[in-house]
Design a protein around this motif. Structure first.
Motif, PDB file in Angstrom:
ATOM      1  N   ARG A 215      93.587  12.207  11.763  1.00  0.00           N
ATOM      2  CA  ARG A 215      92.711  13.041  12.583  1.00  0.00           C
ATOM      3  C   ARG A 215      92.812  12.688  14.059  1.00  0.00           C
ATOM      4  O   ARG A 215      92.831  11.518  14.441  1.00  0.00           O
TER       5      ARG A 215
ATOM      6  N   CYS B 250      91.602  17.362   4.243  1.00  0.00           N
ATOM      7  CA  CYS B 250      91.100  16.003   4.383  1.00  0.00           C
ATOM      8  C   CYS B 250      91.533  15.167   3.183  1.00  0.00           C
ATOM      9  O   CYS B 250      91.509  15.634   2.042  1.00  0.00           O
TER      10      CYS B 250
ATOM     11  N   ASP C 176      91.751  12.853   0.126  1.00  0.00           N
ATOM     12  CA  ASP C 176      90.933  12.416  -1.010  1.00  0.00           C
ATOM     13  C   ASP C 176      91.890  11.811  -2.014  1.00  0.00           C
ATOM     14  O   ASP C 176      92.857  12.462  -2.440  1.00  0.00           O
TER      15      ASP C 176
ATOM     16  N   ASP D 248      91.191   9.968   8.187  1.00  0.00           N
ATOM     17  CA  ASP D 248      90.360   9.842   9.384  1.00  0.00           C
ATOM     18  C   ASP D 248      90.907   8.758  10.305  1.00  0.00           C
ATOM     19  O   ASP D 248      90.923   8.914  11.529  1.00  0.00           O
TER      20      ASP D 248
ATOM     21  N   GLN E 260      90.613   3.989   6.559  1.00  0.00           N
ATOM     22  CA  GLN E 260      90.475   4.742   5.313  1.00  0.00           C
ATOM     23  C   GLN E 260      91.551   4.327   4.312  1.00  0.00           C
ATOM     24  O   GLN E 260      91.277   4.211   3.114  1.00  0.00           O
TER      25      GLN E 260
ATOM     26  N   ASP F 236      87.981  21.140  -1.776  1.00  0.00           N
ATOM     27  CA  ASP F 236      88.725  20.597  -0.632  1.00  0.00           C
ATOM     28  C   ASP F 236      87.937  20.741   0.661  1.00  0.00           C
ATOM     29  O   ASP F 236      87.257  21.760   0.886  1.00  0.00           O
ATOM     30  N   ARG F 237      88.057  19.749   1.506  1.00  0.00           N
ATOM     31  CA  ARG F 237      87.579  19.861   2.881  1.00  0.00           C
ATOM     32  C   ARG F 237      88.765  20.288   3.731  1.00  0.00           C
ATOM     33  O   ARG F 237      89.705  19.526   3.918  1.00  0.00           O
TER      34      ARG F 237
ATOM     35  N   ILE G  60      90.905  21.475   6.913  1.00  0.00           N
ATOM     36  CA  ILE G  60      91.036  21.423   8.374  1.00  0.00           C
ATOM     37  C   ILE G  60      91.680  22.715   8.855  1.00  0.00           C
ATOM     38  O   ILE G  60      91.148  23.392   9.733  1.00  0.00           O
TER      39      ILE G  60
END
Length: 299
Positions: free
Chosen positions: A188, A223, A225, A247, A251, A282-283, A285
């Motif tokens: 990120r 993101c 996972d 991130d 992480q 899902d997150r 982007i």
């Protein structure tokens, strides 16, 4: 790709046939006398092109690693010179190998803080595409982050987990984790295009994927996972359909603390997701436009 699907590549056979003394762990002494003027010229061209292209696109930790290691711009590096900087910093060292090595051997090296680096350089007509990793990919792409303590610990933990996965028949799960972090990982950075910068070696050593991964509208950027990544197929013949974005390197350090034995046991029977899938959980982007995607070929 640095994980070998099998060791019997044409290039590896060529190295054995050339009479280089190869040890049981597939390491050799770096044959510096075999690096000629063309090899050094290819290194200079690739180094100049990628360092210029990566400015503002790659994560700061990678650039710091290049500077701390003192990687030469004008010649194929001496592995001993690299180790003189790398080993005191994080305990890692690079070892010369003829090419792709068997999975078990590769993981044993990582679990003992040794990173296998192919000794030979690609030809001048292979600047933009090479089927298997050469010295530039392995050394320029991978090694700068091994001087970063957090990333170095992640790679060490990965090697140990991969050995267990290999024994448990769960290697595809760990191969996907390696692919989507070590080879094709993004990190990120809200000030950068599409909110990401690059850290994966398969991207930083490739002109085309450097631009595509950060700027193209085609791929998904999701993101990170851990379980999602370990269940997601990937591409080895084209640019990626999806990238997973961490991130920060802390992480990955958290990933390194995972009880992989229990996780692998639980996930090994779960179905895999296709490379371009976007799940409700899902997150996201950026959701990819899917331009240029091929319908088959995920592995």
């Amino acid at each position: 790709m640095s994980i070998a699907s099998n060791a019997n590549t044409a290039k590896l056979k060529e190295q054995f046939d050339a009479g280089l003394e190869t040890r049981a762990d597939f390491t050799i002494d770096q044959p510096t006398e075999r690096s000629g003027a063309v090899d050094h010229a290819v290194w200079r061209q690739l180094y100049a092109r990628q360092t210029a292209l990566l400015e503002g696109r790659v994560c700061d930790e990678f650039l710091e690693g290049v500077e701390r290691i003192g990687m030469p711009a004008d010649r194929v590096p001496s592995f001993d010179e690299i180790n003189a900087k790398l080993t005191p910093a994080t305990g890692w060292r690079i070892v010369a190998v003829p090419g792709l090595v068997p999975d078990q051997v590769f993981f044993e090296h990582l679990a003992n803080r040794r990173f296998p680096v192919t000794w030979w350089m690609r030809r001048p007509d292979q600047l933009d595409y090479l089927q298997e990793p050469d010295c530039f990919h392995d050394l320029f792409g991978h090694v700068p982050l091994l001087i970063n303590p957090v990333f170095a610990d992640y790679m060490h933990a990965y090697g140990r987990a991969a050995l267990a996965a290999n024994d448990a028949g769960a290697l595809p799960l760990l191969a996907r984790l390696y692919w989507y972090t070590v080879e094709f990982g993004l990190i990120r950075d809200d000030a950068s295009p599409n909110g990401v910068k690059i850290y994966g070696a398969g991207i930083v050593s490739s002109k085309g994927e450097t631009i595509y991964s950060q700027q193209s509208a085609s791929p998904n950027r999701l993101c990170f996972d851990l379980e999602r990544v370990m269940r997601t197929r990937y591409r080895i013949d084209t640019f990626q359909k999806s990238y997973f974005v961490i991130d920060d390197f802390e992480q990955l350090f958290g990933v390194a603390q995972t009880d992989f034995a229990a996780l692998l046991k639980r996930l090994v029977a779960e179905p895999a997701f296709m490379a371009g899938d976007v799940l409700d959980s899902d997150r996201i982007i950026t959701r990819g436009s899917q331009d240029g995607w091929q319908a088959d070929g995920d592995i």
